[in-house]
Design an enzyme around this catalytic site. Structure first.
Site, PDB file in Angstrom:
ATOM      1  N   ARG A  16     -12.042 -29.160  59.591  1.00 27.61           N
ATOM      2  CA  ARG A  16     -12.400 -28.456  58.315  1.00 27.61           C
ATOM      3  C   ARG A  16     -13.719 -28.348  57.954  1.00 27.61           C
ATOM      4  O   ARG A  16     -14.044 -28.276  56.779  1.00 27.61           O
ATOM      5  CB  ARG A  16     -11.617 -29.274  57.187  1.00 27.61           C
ATOM      6  CG  ARG A  16      -9.950 -29.208  57.101  1.00 27.61           C
ATOM      7  CD  ARG A  16      -9.378 -29.858  55.907  1.00 27.61           C
ATOM      8  NE  ARG A  16      -9.539 -31.144  55.987  1.00 27.61           N
ATOM      9  CZ  ARG A  16      -9.515 -32.006  55.003  1.00 27.61           C
ATOM     10  NH1 ARG A  16      -9.215 -31.554  53.946  1.00 27.61           N
ATOM     11  NH2 ARG A  16      -9.725 -33.250  55.053  1.00 27.61           N
ATOM     12  N   SER A 439       4.631 -34.565  36.004  1.00 27.02           N
ATOM     13  CA  SER A 439       3.394 -35.210  36.339  1.00 27.02           C
ATOM     14  C   SER A 439       2.413 -35.453  35.304  1.00 27.02           C
ATOM     15  O   SER A 439       2.165 -34.530  34.355  1.00 27.02           O
ATOM     16  CB  SER A 439       2.824 -34.704  37.553  1.00 27.02           C
ATOM     17  OG  SER A 439       2.377 -33.294  37.320  1.00 27.02           O
ATOM     18  N   CYS A 522      -6.776 -26.218  51.959  1.00 24.41           N
ATOM     19  CA  CYS A 522      -6.037 -26.557  53.181  1.00 24.41           C
ATOM     20  C   CYS A 522      -4.833 -27.366  52.866  1.00 24.41           C
ATOM     21  O   CYS A 522      -5.040 -28.408  51.913  1.00 24.41           O
ATOM     22  CB  CYS A 522      -6.692 -27.185  54.215  1.00 24.41           C
ATOM     23  SG  CYS A 522      -8.288 -26.216  54.922  1.00 24.41           S
ATOM     24  N   GLU A 611       9.895 -18.467  47.184  1.00 28.66           N
ATOM     25  CA  GLU A 611       9.184 -18.063  48.443  1.00 28.66           C
ATOM     26  C   GLU A 611       9.741 -18.018  49.733  1.00 28.66           C
ATOM     27  O   GLU A 611       9.162 -17.553  50.498  1.00 28.66           O
ATOM     28  CB  GLU A 611       7.688 -18.791  48.366  1.00 28.66           C
ATOM     29  CG  GLU A 611       8.101 -20.172  48.526  1.00 28.66           C
ATOM     30  CD  GLU A 611       6.707 -21.075  48.543  1.00 28.66           C
ATOM     31  OE1 GLU A 611       6.077 -21.002  47.478  1.00 28.66           O
ATOM     32  OE2 GLU A 611       6.358 -21.461  49.360  1.00 28.66           O
ATOM     33  N   HIS A 647      13.318 -27.178  37.743  1.00 26.95           N
ATOM     34  CA  HIS A 647      11.989 -26.603  37.331  1.00 26.95           C
ATOM     35  C   HIS A 647      11.472 -25.362  38.346  1.00 26.95           C
ATOM     36  O   HIS A 647      11.697 -25.631  39.681  1.00 26.95           O
ATOM     37  CB  HIS A 647      10.801 -27.670  36.957  1.00 26.95           C
ATOM     38  CG  HIS A 647       9.583 -26.923  37.089  1.00 26.95           C
ATOM     39  ND1 HIS A 647       9.056 -26.206  35.803  1.00 26.95           N
ATOM     40  CD2 HIS A 647       8.362 -26.961  37.792  1.00 26.95           C
ATOM     41  CE1 HIS A 647       7.885 -25.761  36.000  1.00 26.95           C
ATOM     42  NE2 HIS A 647       7.353 -26.246  37.258  1.00 26.95           N
ATOM     43  N   HIS A 700      -2.692 -24.342  33.362  1.00 24.77           N
ATOM     44  CA  HIS A 700      -4.030 -23.974  34.261  1.00 24.77           C
ATOM     45  C   HIS A 700      -5.177 -23.677  33.549  1.00 24.77           C
ATOM     46  O   HIS A 700      -6.305 -24.128  34.053  1.00 24.77           O
ATOM     47  CB  HIS A 700      -3.839 -22.699  35.174  1.00 24.77           C
ATOM     48  CG  HIS A 700      -2.477 -22.848  36.082  1.00 24.77           C
ATOM     49  ND1 HIS A 700      -1.421 -22.131  35.530  1.00 24.77           N
ATOM     50  CD2 HIS A 700      -2.324 -23.363  37.158  1.00 24.77           C
ATOM     51  CE1 HIS A 700      -0.359 -22.518  36.447  1.00 24.77           C
ATOM     52  NE2 HIS A 700      -1.014 -23.072  37.494  1.00 24.77           N
TER      53      HIS A 700
HETATM   54  N1  GLN Z   1       7.400 -32.085  38.920  1.00 25.81           N
HETATM   55  C1  GLN Z   1       6.144 -31.614  39.319  1.00 25.81           C
HETATM   56  C2  GLN Z   1       5.005 -31.857  38.579  1.00 25.81           C
HETATM   57  O1  GLN Z   1       4.977 -32.013  37.563  1.00 25.81           O
HETATM   58  C3  GLN Z   1       6.505 -30.282  39.389  1.00 25.81           C
HETATM   59  C4  GLN Z   1       5.445 -29.631  40.220  1.00 25.81           C
HETATM   60  C5  GLN Z   1       5.268 -28.009  40.518  1.00 25.81           C
HETATM   61  O2  GLN Z   1       6.216 -27.205  39.960  1.00 25.81           O
HETATM   62  N2  GLN Z   1       4.895 -27.542  41.419  1.00 25.81           N
HETATM   63  O3  GLN Z   1       3.956 -31.872  39.166  1.00 25.81           O
HETATM   64 ZN    ZN Z   2       5.832 -25.971  38.213  1.00 24.92          ZN
END
Ligand code: GLN
Ligand code: ZN
EC number: 2.1.1.14
Length: 760
Positions: A16, A439, A522, A611, A647, A700
């Site tokens: 990398r 999370s 990456c 996706e 989710h 974000h």
């Molecule tokens: N449960 C995961 C989190 O909270 C969901 C992550 C995601 O949607 N990519 O990080």
């Molecule tokens: Zn998410």
């Protein structure tokens, strides 16, 4: 003789190096000259690897400090106006500003949008086009790189994204404007680029046109003809490269373009070879992409030799041999994997090994195999034979269980309406219940503890105690915040797929198997090599412990089968859907165990459901059917009173809303805040029957969302979805944020929910 070449090589470097150099440059630790030097060193190494392997051409143009699509935009002078008027060439920092909003020099501006390159996990920078857009040759980078390769004495083929696919991937920035109308302005610039390359003595230019494997509107198909009719006057030979799928209804179009060669993908679409051979004019070269550029399995050289005999006979000297697509999508070098056992390793090939496979295949087809080729052929045959019969791969019990699955296994005991009543009684949640996506911040501390654990410095007990501490902290915070459905916070998870892969049988992990995802980022996807099964519970003790700390219903957290599949290298010896169902059954056991341990709410995340959609719409339904069935197989073991959540985080639900509804999750939490709740329209129009948590703030952003703003968003949501079916939660998980942002943001979110309860 069959010519051996590649469409592109990974540019990140075996260690990398590119990531490290680029990030050091962004931080101001190295200057631009040093960065350019490191790029040059990497290119030289990659070209040398191609030559050493015995390829007949080196590929120039596959290198980029950030993204090859962005490089083309810079080459064409397509820089959005917000990055300032550019006199002369588009410099490196301008491309970095386009990619990430800022660079060591130049004014910051909003970065360009980034999205996945076709159905890969590689993200490109979306070109932005407006009415009256002008193009010009605005960078010498490509020509400099050609000169660089020539100076090393390499025979050069240039690779460049073709004009139609570049436009196809771009986005219109003016109202009522069709970007295809820019073609006439664009083509002269492509012509000039080709002319310059010809003047440099380049014989072949590969123009990537992967748009040809998608469903193309009529005017786009016509554009292909018009464009290549114009470009045919160039003094270079053009190879139109298609990949990621079958040409399908574009086959005649592609075969007939007035160019010197066509590349096709015979890994994804082996069945198209005969048809292409029949349609290809006799003056044209056919480059056959026979080695898998999207996956890490060793090629069956003997079988390929068999299969390509006819092509060799019919094409003679006009046969080229290659990988299906650029090797950008596979890791660099298997040799670095010193920790993988020899047997597993013998089943794999990374980019470096694929070069050898291409060369050997070309030699075999020509009947000019060297001793090394013969040895390689035999080794491959042996390894594949072993793989076919390995008890590490084939677990009869997994297959038996799968074949015993019946339709009812994928259905909850009662329909949503009946379940909802039981759940509401059982859970006793207020209107507008609050929760989070799973999370909580992955602090430096947590990461350090995990590193110490993995390196053996920290024992398992100490590590687990440390993670439990983190869970205590997260649960306490949520109690204080008064969140209705708390989570344990996922501190023990490095990554939502890797965590499960490490606990499931049938998965392997590489040490250096990095693949570029975007820019300097990456990923290291797990390798699913065998039948998947679950040796034991994976999350139960964490969830159980978290539940013991609170009277509120602790939400258990799982990653869904489709997402685990989508973010891994998947075995190629059985259909993807079979692998997905195996994962689903393992998760099903986990759901059952969580429930038995007293967990009343279980979330199964499927952020990657969308996706996985095939590139051709005609194939969507088949995919969605097995994807939905896999999710349901995981979930449907739950009793009626157990609430299943899912989710997803992406910005388009319209075209898959029926599949989302078919998942029959009791609650879905989705990313919506940036769309001003407009994304809920799809759910409203569909009369989506179950509960929804539309994200009320963008995780974000480091900004703390205001109460009134979230109340307003939810009021908007309540106009579309009955209030009794709405949840209040952020857009996505909070792992990338700090507690200092998370606490006030969630406090406001809970306050907003309480205000909503007063109003409704
Ligand atoms: N449960 C995961 C989190 O909270 C969901 C992550 C995601 O949607 N990519 O990080
Ligand atoms: Zn998410």
């Amino acid at each position: 003789m069959a010519l051996a070449h590649i469409l592109g090589y990974p540019r990140i470097g075996a260690n990398r190096e590119l990531k490290k150099a680029v990030e050091a440059y962004w931080k101001g630790e190295i200057d631009q000259t040093t960065l350019e030097e490191s790029g040059k060193t990497l290119r030289a190494a990659h070209w040398q690897a191609s030559r050493d392997a015995g390829l007949d051409l080196v590929t120039v143009g596959d290198f980029a400090f950030y993204d090859q699509v962005l490089n083309v935009s810079a080459l064409l002078g397509a820089v959005p106006p917000r990055f300032g008027a550019i006199e002369g060439d588009v410099d490196l920092d301008t491309t970095f500003r386009m990619a990430r909003g800022r660079a060591p020099t130049g004014e910051p501006a909003a970065a360009c949008e980034m999205t996945k390159y076709f159905d890969t996990n590689y993200h490109y920078l979306v070109p932005e086009l407006h009415a009256g857009q002008r193009f010009r040759v605005a960078s010498t980078r490509l020509f400099d790189e050609v000169a660089e390769a020539q100076a090393e004495g390499h025979p050069v083929k240039v690779a460049l994204l073709g004009p139609i696919s570049w436009l196809w991937l771009a986005k219109e920035k003016s109202e009522g404007f069709d970007r295809l109308t820019l073609l006439d302005t664009l083509l002269p610039v492509y012509g000039e680029i080709l002319e310059r390359l010809a003047a440099q003595g380049v014989e072949w230019v590969q123009l990537d046109e992967p748009a040809l494997v998608q469903d193309l509107p009529r005017d786009w198909r016509q554009a292909f003809e018009a464009a290549y009719n114009k470009l045919q006057s160039a003094r270079v030979k053009l190879l139109v490269a298609t990949y990621f799928g079958a040409l399908g209804d574009n086959l005649g179009l592609a075969a007939g373009l007035p160019v010197a060669g066509l590349h096709i993908d015979t890994v994804r679409a082996p069945e198209q070879l005969d048809a292409v051979l029949d349609r290809l004019p006799t003056y044209k070269v056919l480059s056959i992409g026979a080695i898998d550029g999207r996956n890490i399995w060793r090629a069956d050289l003997a079988a390929l030799r068999e299969r390509l005999q006819v092509a060799r006979a019919r094409l003679g000297e006009r046969l080229w041999v290659s990988a299906s697509c650029s090797l950008l999508h596979v890791p660099v070098d298997l040799e670095a994997e010193t920790d993988l056992d020899a047997e597993l390793k013998s089943w794999l090939a990374f980019a470096r090994q694929k070069l050898d496979e291409i060369v050997t295949l070309a030699h075999l087809l020509d009947g000019r195999a060297t001793d090394a080729d013969t040895a390689r052929l035999e080794a491959a045959t042996q390894a594949l034979e072993a793989r076919r019969n390995s008890p590490r791969i084939h677990k009869p019990a997994v297959g038996e269980r799968l074949s015993a699955v019946s339709a009812t296994d994928a259905e909850r005991p009662s329909p949503y309406g009946a379940r909802a009543k039981v759940q509401h009684r059982h859970l006793d949640l207020p209107l507008f219940p609050t929760t989070t996506i799973g999370s909580f911040p992955q602090t430096q501390d947590i990461r350090a503890a995990r590193r110490a654990f993995k390196s053996g410095e920290l024992g398992r007990d100490a590590y687990e105690a440390r993670m439990r501490q983190e869970i205590v902290h997260a649960v306490e915070r949520q109690e204080v915040l008064d969140i209705d459905v708390p989570v344990h916070g996922e501190p023990e998870r490095n990554d939502m797929v890797e965590y499960f892969g490490e606990l499931l049988d049938g998965f392997a992990f590489t040490r250096f198997g990095w693949v570029q995802s975007y820019g300097s980022r990456c990923v290291k996807p797990p390798v699913i090599f065998g039948d998947v099964s679950r040796p034991g519970p994976m999350t139960v003790r964490w969830s159980e412990y978290a539940q013991s700390l609170t009277d509120k219903p602790m939400k258990g957290m799982l990653t869904g089968p489709v997402t685990i599949l989508q973010w891994s290298f998947v075995r190629d010896d059985q259909p993807r859907d079979a692998t997905c169902r195996q994962i689903a059954l393992s998760l099903r056991d986990e759901v059952a165990d969580l429930e038995a341990a007293g967990i009343k709410i279980i979330q199964i995340d499927e952020p990657a459901l969308r996706e996985g959609l095939p590139l051709r719409q005609g194939e969507w339904q088949r995919y969605l059917d097995w994807a939905v069935e896999s999710f349901k197989l995981s979930a449907a073991v739950a009793r009626d009173e157990t609430q299943i959540h899912t989710h997803m985080c992406y910005s388009e639900f319209n075209d898959i809303i029926a599949a989302i509804a078919a998942l029959d999750a009791d609650v879905i939490t989705i990313e919506t805040s940036r769309s001003d709740m407009e994304l809920l329209d799809a759910f409203q129009d569909f009369a989506y029957p179950n509960e929804i948590g539309p994200g009320v703030y963008d995780i974000h952003s480091p900004n703390i969302p205001e109460v009134e703003w979230m109340v307003q968003l939810m009021e908007k949501a309540a106009e579309k979805i009955p209030a009794e079916r709405l949840w209040v939660n952020p857009d996505c998980g909070l792992k990338t944020r700090g507690w200092a942002e998370v606490e006030p943001a969630l406090a406001n979110m809970v306050e907003a929910a309480k205000e909503l309860r007063r109003r409704h």
